[in-house]
Write an enzyme that holds these catalytic residues in place. Structure first.
Site, PDB file in Angstrom:
ATOM      1  CB  THR A  93      23.984  52.793  49.056  1.00 43.49           C
ATOM      2  OG1 THR A  93      25.412  52.679  48.984  1.00 43.49           O
ATOM      3  CG2 THR A  93      23.598  54.250  49.031  1.00 43.49           C
ATOM      4  CB  SER A 133      26.272  57.424  49.402  1.00 46.36           C
ATOM      5  OG  SER A 133      25.837  58.095  50.539  1.00 46.36           O
ATOM      6  CB  CYS A 275      33.325  49.322  49.010  1.00 41.36           C
ATOM      7  SG  CYS A 275      33.079  50.738  50.065  1.00 41.36           S
ATOM      8  CE  LYS A 278      27.956  49.488  49.398  1.00 39.56           C
ATOM      9  NZ  LYS A 278      27.713  50.795  48.822  1.00 39.56           N
ATOM     10  CE  LYS A 338      42.392  48.159  54.633  1.00 39.05           C
ATOM     11  NZ  LYS A 338      42.255  49.312  53.699  1.00 39.05           N
ATOM     12  NE  ARG A 449      43.556  38.955  55.438  1.00 43.45           N
ATOM     13  CZ  ARG A 449      42.769  39.831  54.839  1.00 43.45           C
ATOM     14  NH1 ARG A 449      43.216  40.507  53.804  1.00 43.45           N
ATOM     15  NH2 ARG A 449      41.547  39.999  55.235  1.00 43.45           N
TER      16      ARG A 449
HETATM   17  C1  UDX Z   1      37.991  50.087  49.050  1.00 35.98           C
HETATM   18  C2  UDX Z   1      38.751  50.946  48.026  1.00 35.98           C
HETATM   19  O1  UDX Z   1      40.147  50.657  48.111  1.00 35.98           O
HETATM   20  C3  UDX Z   1      38.496  52.423  48.291  1.00 35.98           C
HETATM   21  O2  UDX Z   1      39.108  53.218  47.296  1.00 35.98           O
HETATM   22  C4  UDX Z   1      36.994  52.663  48.288  1.00 35.98           C
HETATM   23  O3  UDX Z   1      36.734  54.020  48.591  1.00 35.98           O
HETATM   24  C5  UDX Z   1      36.294  51.764  49.276  1.00 35.98           C
HETATM   25  O4  UDX Z   1      36.608  50.397  49.016  1.00 35.98           O
HETATM   26  P1  UDX Z   1      38.392  49.397  51.577  1.00 35.98           P
HETATM   27  O5  UDX Z   1      37.287  48.430  51.328  1.00 35.98           O
HETATM   28  O6  UDX Z   1      38.305  50.280  52.768  1.00 35.98           O
HETATM   29  O7  UDX Z   1      38.537  50.374  50.314  1.00 35.98           O
HETATM   30  O8  UDX Z   1      39.780  48.609  51.699  1.00 35.98           O
HETATM   31  P2  UDX Z   1      40.820  47.988  50.649  1.00 35.98           P
HETATM   32  O9  UDX Z   1      42.174  48.334  51.099  1.00 35.98           O
HETATM   33  O10 UDX Z   1      40.485  48.321  49.253  1.00 35.98           O
HETATM   34  O11 UDX Z   1      40.646  46.416  50.867  1.00 35.98           O
HETATM   35  C6  UDX Z   1      39.476  45.724  50.497  1.00 35.98           C
HETATM   36  C7  UDX Z   1      39.648  44.244  50.761  1.00 35.98           C
HETATM   37  O12 UDX Z   1      40.556  43.653  49.829  1.00 35.98           O
HETATM   38  C8  UDX Z   1      40.225  43.914  52.149  1.00 35.98           C
HETATM   39  O13 UDX Z   1      39.563  42.786  52.687  1.00 35.98           O
HETATM   40  C9  UDX Z   1      41.674  43.614  51.866  1.00 35.98           C
HETATM   41  O14 UDX Z   1      42.250  42.770  52.838  1.00 35.98           O
HETATM   42  C10 UDX Z   1      41.556  42.918  50.513  1.00 35.98           C
HETATM   43  N1  UDX Z   1      42.800  42.986  49.724  1.00 35.98           N
HETATM   44  C11 UDX Z   1      43.268  44.190  49.288  1.00 35.98           C
HETATM   45  C12 UDX Z   1      43.490  41.812  49.413  1.00 35.98           C
HETATM   46  O15 UDX Z   1      43.072  40.710  49.796  1.00 35.98           O
HETATM   47  N2  UDX Z   1      44.621  41.888  48.659  1.00 35.98           N
HETATM   48  C13 UDX Z   1      45.106  43.072  48.206  1.00 35.98           C
HETATM   49  O16 UDX Z   1      46.135  43.070  47.510  1.00 35.98           O
HETATM   50  C14 UDX Z   1      44.418  44.262  48.535  1.00 35.98           C
END
Ligand code: UDX
Ligand code: ADP
Length: 471
Positions: A93, A133, A275, A278, A338, A449
């Site tokens: 989506t 979704s 996610c 968006k 990540k 990081r």
């Molecule tokens: C996220 C949500 O965590 C999850 O519950 C949902 O279903 C989908 O979106 P995701 O995008 O897979 O999951 O990864 P996430 O671990 O949340 O990290 C998102 C981004 O934030 C990454 O780029 C990560 O590096 C960044 N991040 C996360 C930080 O910069 N600092 C943090 O403390 C945590």
């Protein structure tokens, strides 16, 4: 036998969400037949091969345990819909790029197409349709109307919302032991059928049931809150750099307050992934749609802060390297959004690399799970909107200035600077003496990081710049 045990499940969409989620259901429920379908033949072929289309620690084992037993991957959408009593919609989506709501609203054309296909190919009985979704609140209304208006005689549907909270890189552990499973729906029987599926391995107390709209909105809200924490600590990182406070010390000091908690307070070059941005933009659009401009502006700031953080990082690289990176080689360590994933959607690295290319830097990129083709396609995608910024021919700029290396050390060979953009564990284990010796001097290292032991690196001779702290 309970109702759940007789189920046959179909999932439309074999992506980062549909694939792992269905693999876990199939693993935990050997008597439920689970078929994951997709229109993308190459993706289905990969799910049926030894090289899965997505990288997730532990996923290969889960898939191998169930594949061919009760887990199947297929492009035969019609047949799988016909045979299933429960159909998950797990298609993409993306943010709309055209028309009303462009740049904000979710593009629901794939979801609508699924609803129409389900109506077309369901020829008998009752089916439970599950929105997996992430969708704007009240999408189930539209799905229900499409199903009702096109259903064949004698066919009926219930619609449930069951958003997925797994994070990439930890999908298997998140699916095995989720903080909660959320199921929203109107029909008590339909909700119970899905509760019985998850109930095979998730404690009942962790399976929350709500109304449809709360479930849809909770997913957007969870992602907005998580992204807001990252933007909040990143905002503070800028202030730390101006005041000599240390953002990691600040994060750990505030994280001990049980009301705040320690997680998701890691300052970084910016959040990425498919996610966060968006879903926040989607939330912003919904707020505007419902006449709540102040609420919309509040959440939009989370995305703006993230853009600022990415730009700030690149500006710092340029400024530090004597205000020019033109024709200088910069090693980029990590391109995924990540660690522990091959997903590059909305990765901060895309934007940092784009802006460095605009400054005419030469980039040598190393990511253990991302290859040159994927990198080039991500860069071309973001550069195509404004080719004039890149001297007109952005593809030439990419071709001439982006290469990949097969190790972090090889990328650093002859480089003026290193930009660490993804927190892969292997970057912590490198022989930094070798890296230092391989680089031009002064050897600049930009840790996007805050992953590395900065004092050790400084002792070796590196000039280190990190997020929200002096090194
Ligand atoms: C996220 C949500 O965590 C999850 O519950 C949902 O279903 C989908 O979106 P995701 O995008 O897979 O999951 O990864 P996430 O671990 O949340 O990290 C998102 C981004 O934030 C990454 O780029 C990560 O590096 C960044 N991040 C996360 C930080 O910069 N600092 C943090 O403390 C945590
Ligand atoms: P997510 O991260 O949400 O899982 P992905 O983009 O990884 O998103 O996966 C979504 C999948 O849905 C893609 O593989 C895409 O081909 C598939 N898809 C989209 N529309 C349809 C459709 N109408 N029928 C079958 N599969 C679809």
């Amino acid at each position: 036998m309970s109702a759940a045990e007789k189920l046959s499940i179909c999932c439309i969409g074999a992506g980062y969400v549909g694939g792992p989620t269905m693999a876990m259901i199939a693993k935990q429920c050997p008597d439920i037949r689970v078929t994951v379908v997709d229109i993308n033949q190459a993706r289905i072929d990969a799910w049926n091969s030894d090289k899965l289309p997505i990288y997730e620690p532990g996923l290969q084992e889960v898939v191998e345990e169930a594949r061919g037993r009760n887990l199947f991957f297929s492009t035969n959408v019609a047949e799988s819909i016909r045979d299933a009593q429960m159909i998950f919609i797990s298609v993409n989506t993306p943010t709309k790029t055209y028309g009303i709501g462009a740049g904000r609203a979710a593009n629901l054309e794939f979801v609508e197409r699924c609803a129409r296909m389900i109506a077309e190919h369901s020829d008998s009985g009752h089916k439970i349709i599950v929105e997996k979704s992430t969708l704007p609140v009240r999408t189930a209304e539209a799905v229900k109307r499409i199903l009702a208006s096109s259903a064949r005689p004698g066919v009926s549907f219930d619609v449930l919302s069951n958003p997925e909270f797994l994070a990439e890189g930890t999908a298997v552990e998140d699916l095995l032991a989720p903080d909660r499973v959320l199921i929203g729906g109107e029909s008590r029987d339909a909700v119970q059928t899905l509760v019985d599926v998850y109930g095979r391995w998730v404690p009942r107390a962790q399976i929350l049931t709500t109304n449809l709209w709360s479930s849809e909105l909770s997913k957007l809200t969870a992602n907005a809150f998580l992204a807001q924490r990252v933007s909040s600590i990143n905002a503070i990182s800028a202030l730390c750099e101006a005041t000599e406070a240390d953002v990691d010390e600040v994060a750990s000091a505030i994280g001990t307050d049980s009301r705040i908690g320690p997680k998701f307070l890691k300052a970084s070059v910016g959040f990425g992934g498919s996610c966060f941005q968006k879903d926040i933009l989607n939330l912003v659009y919904l707020c505007e749609h419902f006449g709540l401009p102040e609420v919309a502006a509040y959440w939009e700031q989370v995305v703006q802060m993230n853009d600022y953080q990415k730009q700030r990082f690149t500006r710092r690289i340029v400024k530090t390297m004597f205000n020019t990176v033109s024709n200088k080689r910069i090693a980029v360590w990590g391109f995924a959004f990540k660690k522990d994933t091959n997903d590059t959607r909305e990765s901060a690295a895309i934007y940092v690399c784009r802006d460095l290319l605009e400054e005419r830097a030469q980039l040598t990129i190393y990511d253990p799970k991302v290859g040159l083709e994927q990198i080039k396609s991500e860069l071309a995608y973001v550069m195509q909107n404004d080719p004039s910024r890149y001297g007109g021919d952005f593809e030439k700029l990419i071709d001439e200035n982006v290469t990949v290396a097969d190790s972090a050390l090889a990328a650093a060979e002859g480089a003026h600077g290193v930009a660490l953009l993804t927190e892969w564990d292997e970057f912590k284990e490198l022989d930094y003496k070798k890296v230092y010796d391989a680089m031009q001097k002064p050897a600049f290292l930009f840790d996007g990081r805050n992953l590395l032991q900065h004092s050790n690196l400084t002792e070796l001779g590196f000039e280190v710049h990190a997020i929200g702290k002096l090194c």
